[in-house]
Design a protein around this motif. Structure first.
Motif, PDB file in Angstrom:
ATOM      1  N   SER A  54      84.060  26.636  58.479  1.00 32.46           N
ATOM      2  CA  SER A  54      84.226  26.079  57.135  1.00 32.46           C
ATOM      3  C   SER A  54      83.717  24.648  57.153  1.00 32.46           C
ATOM      4  N   THR A  55      82.939  24.297  56.142  1.00 33.59           N
ATOM      5  CA  THR A  55      82.374  22.951  56.053  1.00 33.59           C
ATOM      6  C   THR A  55      83.230  22.137  55.082  1.00 33.59           C
TER       7      THR A  55
ATOM      8  N   LEU B 190      79.649  15.618  55.578  1.00 27.86           N
ATOM      9  CA  LEU B 190      79.913  17.047  55.770  1.00 27.86           C
ATOM     10  C   LEU B 190      80.331  17.286  57.218  1.00 27.86           C
ATOM     11  N   LEU B 191      81.448  17.993  57.377  1.00 28.55           N
ATOM     12  CA  LEU B 191      81.985  18.229  58.711  1.00 28.55           C
ATOM     13  C   LEU B 191      82.271  19.729  58.879  1.00 28.55           C
ATOM     14  N   PRO B 192      81.473  20.477  59.625  1.00 26.30           N
ATOM     15  CA  PRO B 192      81.758  21.893  59.894  1.00 26.30           C
ATOM     16  C   PRO B 192      82.933  22.020  60.886  1.00 26.30           C
ATOM     17  N   VAL B 193      83.872  22.927  60.567  1.00 24.72           N
ATOM     18  CA  VAL B 193      85.058  23.154  61.394  1.00 24.72           C
ATOM     19  C   VAL B 193      85.072  24.623  61.797  1.00 24.72           C
ATOM     20  N   VAL B 194      85.227  24.885  63.091  1.00 24.16           N
ATOM     21  CA  VAL B 194      85.264  26.247  63.616  1.00 24.16           C
ATOM     22  C   VAL B 194      86.717  26.580  63.974  1.00 24.16           C
TER      23      VAL B 194
ATOM     24  N   PHE C 137      83.135  11.575  63.105  1.00 24.28           N
ATOM     25  CA  PHE C 137      84.444  12.248  63.133  1.00 24.28           C
ATOM     26  C   PHE C 137      84.538  13.166  64.340  1.00 24.28           C
ATOM     27  N   THR C 138      85.735  13.464  64.683  1.00 27.63           N
ATOM     28  CA  THR C 138      86.017  14.449  65.728  1.00 27.63           C
ATOM     29  C   THR C 138      87.269  15.237  65.323  1.00 27.63           C
ATOM     30  N   ILE C 139      87.467  16.410  65.940  1.00 26.89           N
ATOM     31  CA  ILE C 139      88.613  17.267  65.643  1.00 26.89           C
ATOM     32  C   ILE C 139      89.500  17.320  66.872  1.00 26.89           C
ATOM     33  N   ARG C 140      90.764  17.044  66.674  1.00 28.72           N
ATOM     34  CA  ARG C 140      91.740  17.044  67.761  1.00 28.72           C
ATOM     35  C   ARG C 140      92.670  18.254  67.574  1.00 28.72           C
ATOM     36  N   ASP C 141      92.586  19.242  68.496  1.00 33.20           N
ATOM     37  CA  ASP C 141      93.436  20.445  68.432  1.00 33.20           C
ATOM     38  C   ASP C 141      94.825  20.093  68.968  1.00 33.20           C
TER      39      ASP C 141
END
Length: 826
Positions: free
Chosen positions: A608-609, A591-595, A563-567
């Motif tokens: 937050s995970t 589990l994916l930690p998000v900052v 996974f990846t996070i797209r702002d």
């Protein structure tokens, strides 16, 4: 038939003859030469003077016609006379003869019958049928009926044929002065303006008289003034009332009563008269200006009077009324041009009401001198007054009274700002108040506790400085409304208050967090690059520029392959799949930690995970989030397997309940077969563990044993664990015999009790409860001796001795652990 009279020279009577054709004229001529029946009316009443002249004219005309020749002998024209009406005076009560009918054929033999018909015939007038005299039967009233129209006829009694054609004549009632003149349209009420000139018409009175205006002076009226001179006069013939006095003033006299008399007979004696009253009122004109009764008016007002307070009232007198008396008041500014007072006109009383328009201060100004002016509203009529006579002036003196006033704050309110991280003791601001009185009393400041419940601020009572008293939190309270009170230290303790608004400024002291508890899932078969979950964040802080959040993943050595996070740069971010091969067989959760980082200074962040579940989604792409199917997916089993497990659990639960019911039933049967103990001697097969001992009376004691609760089952391994009897017997006997020599706090006694208690607690074959009544240590020197059963009475001699020396009865305890009589007992 027109009535005509013909005069006969032979008989000197009137002949009534109807105007007809030539044959009728001829018949009348024949009858003139021969005796004929003619209707004769002898008039006894007054005949107008013109009758004789008409007769003479008729005689001359007849002589001329006779001299014309024989051709006109049979057509001789008779002398004609128009029958005038007869007259009878009214109000004559006595019957009287007013006329007579007479025919030439009447020879006095009563062969002619005279008949009278028409108005009043038989009732008012009657005729003698033999002589033809016409008489009245009662008095007549001309005002009721002025004339009567009658018909006369002469009939031959033998032939019953008329001797003459029917003749019509009029009897007129002659008027006498028997009515009083009467005024019409009473009462008379009129008004005229005051100050009117002489000859101004006031009114016209009118009277009428029921008498005949054409007969004499009976109905001729004349008017005169009985009361009201010299102010009014009346026209004698018309009844018009006019003024005869100049400049009548309403303020001197407002109303006049004028009595007017009217007489008939032109005012001659013997006539009738009547009178009426005419009310004449003078209406007001603006002939008076306002006038003040005093040149100076003095008032006093306290300095703390509110704006709009009535200071006083003044009034200018005006003799006029209504709109002519209306006036307007005005004030001229004092020397300082402060316009502290205003004046208004009371429309009901026409008074000038002085009102306070600005606050007063005794210390700055103590007296006001003002000019007041009153002017009529209507000044356009200058016939009686000049323009300057419509106004008047006076002077007002207002004295300000000193009042002890509360302190006054320099500002009506205060508004300050303080950062939420301000340290305790930080100065927020200062309030200031002063005593405006001349004495200038000292002031102390305080905070109203009802307005500041958080106690976040405190104030210096001497100088009004407000400081921070405890830590502030903008997220808990962004505004504080504090009421500060300033009170004088004098005896009156006058006080005033002001509101202080304190705004807590935000600082970046809260970390951003995800907006909610996200539970993302990814469907099996999701393609790489698809959006899995949209994220947003919240922050209790309130920066001036607004929130701006940055989303990212926790930095790692290796790139996350899943996974990846797209702002999205709009305070949102999306979780995107990196690959396409997600199956539940490989892995069910990731589990994916998000900052999340905010834009404050300094910037704060939180991690937050998120747990991303792999789901066998429905055809529409929806992952079940509840029910049995969702539970099965969370456990990693199929739906059929989960249903089987649940069925097994239900079966086991049912079996467990049945076993408990069977066991309880057996226990009840066993309790029913239990033998009740009937005497105090306990069966040797039962172990009674707790004993109650209670003393009653002097030198005696009773023992009460607990009822056996449940029979104890024999210990299966009791023989293996049994100690040697002799050693145990000797140890217990020695301890019990010496128990009267030791106290309850002795170590030996305590250890003994603890050992017995430990054995009872560790034995799994005893009931899970004990029967405890009372356990006490009697003490040394007791006459009963030891409580141990070892010293109990066992022989007959000892029994007899116990009878002679009574003591509390002791019962042997059951054998310990099922022992026999020779075992050690307790």
């Amino acid at each position: 038939m027109k009535n005509q009279l013909y005069w006969s020279r032979d008989t000197s009577i009137f002949y009534p003859l109807a105007m007809g054709n030539a044959e009728e004229m001829y018949r009348w001529t024949v009858k003139m030469n021969t005796p004929s029946v003619l209707a004769v009316v002898t008039v006894f009443s007054m005949i107008p003077g013109g009758v004789l002249s008409d007769m003479r004219g008729t005689q001359g005309l007849e002589a001329q016609q006779l001299a014309q020749g024989p051709t006109h002998l049979h057509r001789r024209l008779k002398r004609g006379w128009i029958w005038k009406q007869l007259f009878v005076p009214e109000e004559d009560p006595s019957p009287r003869v007013i006329g007579q009918l007479k025919s030439d054929s009447d020879r006095g033999e009563f062969a002619i019958k005279y008949i009278l018909s028409g108005e009043g015939a038989g009732d008012v007038f009657v005729i003698d049928e033999y002589s033809g005299e016409i008489r009245t039967r009662k008095k007549l009233d001309r005002e009721e009926k002025a004339f009567y129209v009658l018909q006369a006829q002469a009939i031959n009694r033998r032939s019953n044929e008329p001797e003459e054609p029917e003749s019509e004549f009029i009897i007129k009632v002659q008027d006498i002065n028997d009515n009083v003149p009467q005024f019409q349209n009473e009462p008379y009420v009129y008004s005229i303006p005051e100050m009117c000139p002489i000859g101004t018409t006031v009114a016209q009175v009118t009277a009428t008289d029921a008498d005949d205006p054409m007969f004499g002076n009976n109905a001729k009226l004349i008017y005169s003034i009985l009361q009201g001179e010299p102010y009014f006069s009346v026209e004698p013939k018309t009844g018009i009332i006019v003024t005869s006095w100049p400049d009548m003033d309403r303020e001197a006299r407002e109303q006049y009563l004028v009595v007017v008399q009217v007489k008939d007979m032109l005012g001659l004696s013997g006539g009738y008269s009547s009178s009426t009253t005419v009310t004449v009122s003078l209406t007001d004109v603006n002939d008076n200006g306002p006038t003040f009764q005093h040149h100076l008016y003095a008032f006093a007002v306290p300095e703390n009077a509110a704006i709009g307070t009535t200071v006083g009232r003044i009034m200018a007198e005006d003799g006029d009324i209504g709109i002519n008396a209306r006036m307007a008041y005005s004030l001229e500014d004092d020397l300082e041009k402060t316009s502290t007072f205003i004046i208004k006109t009371d429309p009901g009383t026409q008074e000038g009401v002085i009102l306070l328009d600005k606050p007063l201060d005794y210390e700055s100004k103590r007296r006001f001198v003002i000019a007041a002016e009153a002017v009529n509203d209507h000044t356009n009529d200058t016939r009686f007054l000049d323009l300057d006579e419509f106004m008047d002036r006076t002077t007002l003196k207002v004295v300000v009274e000193d009042v002890d006033e509360p302190p006054v704050f320099l500002s009506p309110l205060y508004e300050w700002k303080v950062p939420e991280n301000a340290a305790v003791g930080t100065v927020v601001g200062s309030v200031s108040a002063r005593d405006t009185d001349a004495v200038n009393n000292p002031i102390r400041y305080s905070i109203d506790k009802r307005s500041e419940t958080t106690k976040a601020f405190k104030i210096d009572p001497n100088n009004g400085t407000i400081t921070v008293a405890r830590g502030l939190d903008r997220e808990a309270a962004s505004w504080h409304n504090v009421t500060v009170e300033a009170k004088e230290t004098t005896q009156n303790h006058l006080s005033s208050s002001v509101v202080v608004f304190i705004k807590v400024l935000d600082i970046n002291d809260n970390v951003p967090r995800l907006a909610r508890d996200y539970q993302p899932y990814i469907c099996e078969g999701t393609q790489a690059g698809e959006l899995i979950q949209l994220l947003s964040a919240v922050d209790p802080d309130d920066p001036v520029e607004g929130h701006h959040f940055y989303f990212s993943m926790v930095p790692e050595k290796h790139i996350n392959p899943n996974f990846t996070i797209r702002d999205n740069q709009d305070n949102t971010a999306g979780i995107v799949a990196r690959r396409s091969t997600f199956t539940r067989k490989d892995r069910t959760h990731y589990l994916l930690p998000v900052v999340v980082v905010d834009s404050g200074s300094p910037a704060l962040s939180s991690t937050s995970t998120l747990t991303i579940s792999v789901c066998s989604c429905q055809p529409a792409g929806h992952c079940p989030s509840g029910g049995v199917q969702a539970l099965a997916l969370s456990m990693g089993v199929s739906l059929q397997t989960l249903l089987g497990i649940l069925a097994c659990l239900v079966t086991l639960s049912v079996l467990s309940v049945l076993m408990l019911m069977v066991r309880r039933h057996r226990r009840k049967q066993q309790e029913g077969r239990e033998v009740e103990v009937k005497d105090l001697e306990l069966p040797e097969t039962v172990s009674q563990k707790v004993l109650y001992y209670g003393g009653k009376g002097a030198g005696r004691a009773n023992l009460d044993f607990c009822q056996p609760i449940i029979p104890l089952r024999p210990h299966p391994r009791r023989r293996d664990r049994r100690l040697r009897r002799e050693d145990v017997r000797a140890s217990i006997r020695m301890s019990l015999r010496e128990s009267h020599l030791i106290g309850p706090e002795d170590e030996v006694f305590r250890q003994f009790i603890l050992d017995r208690l430990a054995e009872a607690d560790q034995d799994p074959y005893v009931p899970p409860f004990d029967c405890l009544r009372t356990y006490a240590y009697e003490g040394s020197g007791s006459p009963t001796g030891s409580l141990s059963s070892l010293d109990s009475v066992t022989s007959e001699s000892e029994s007899e001795e116990a009878v002679h020396h009574p003591r509390p009865c002791l019962v042997r305890l059951t054998p310990w652990y099922g022992g026999t009589e020779e075992d050690t007992v307790f």
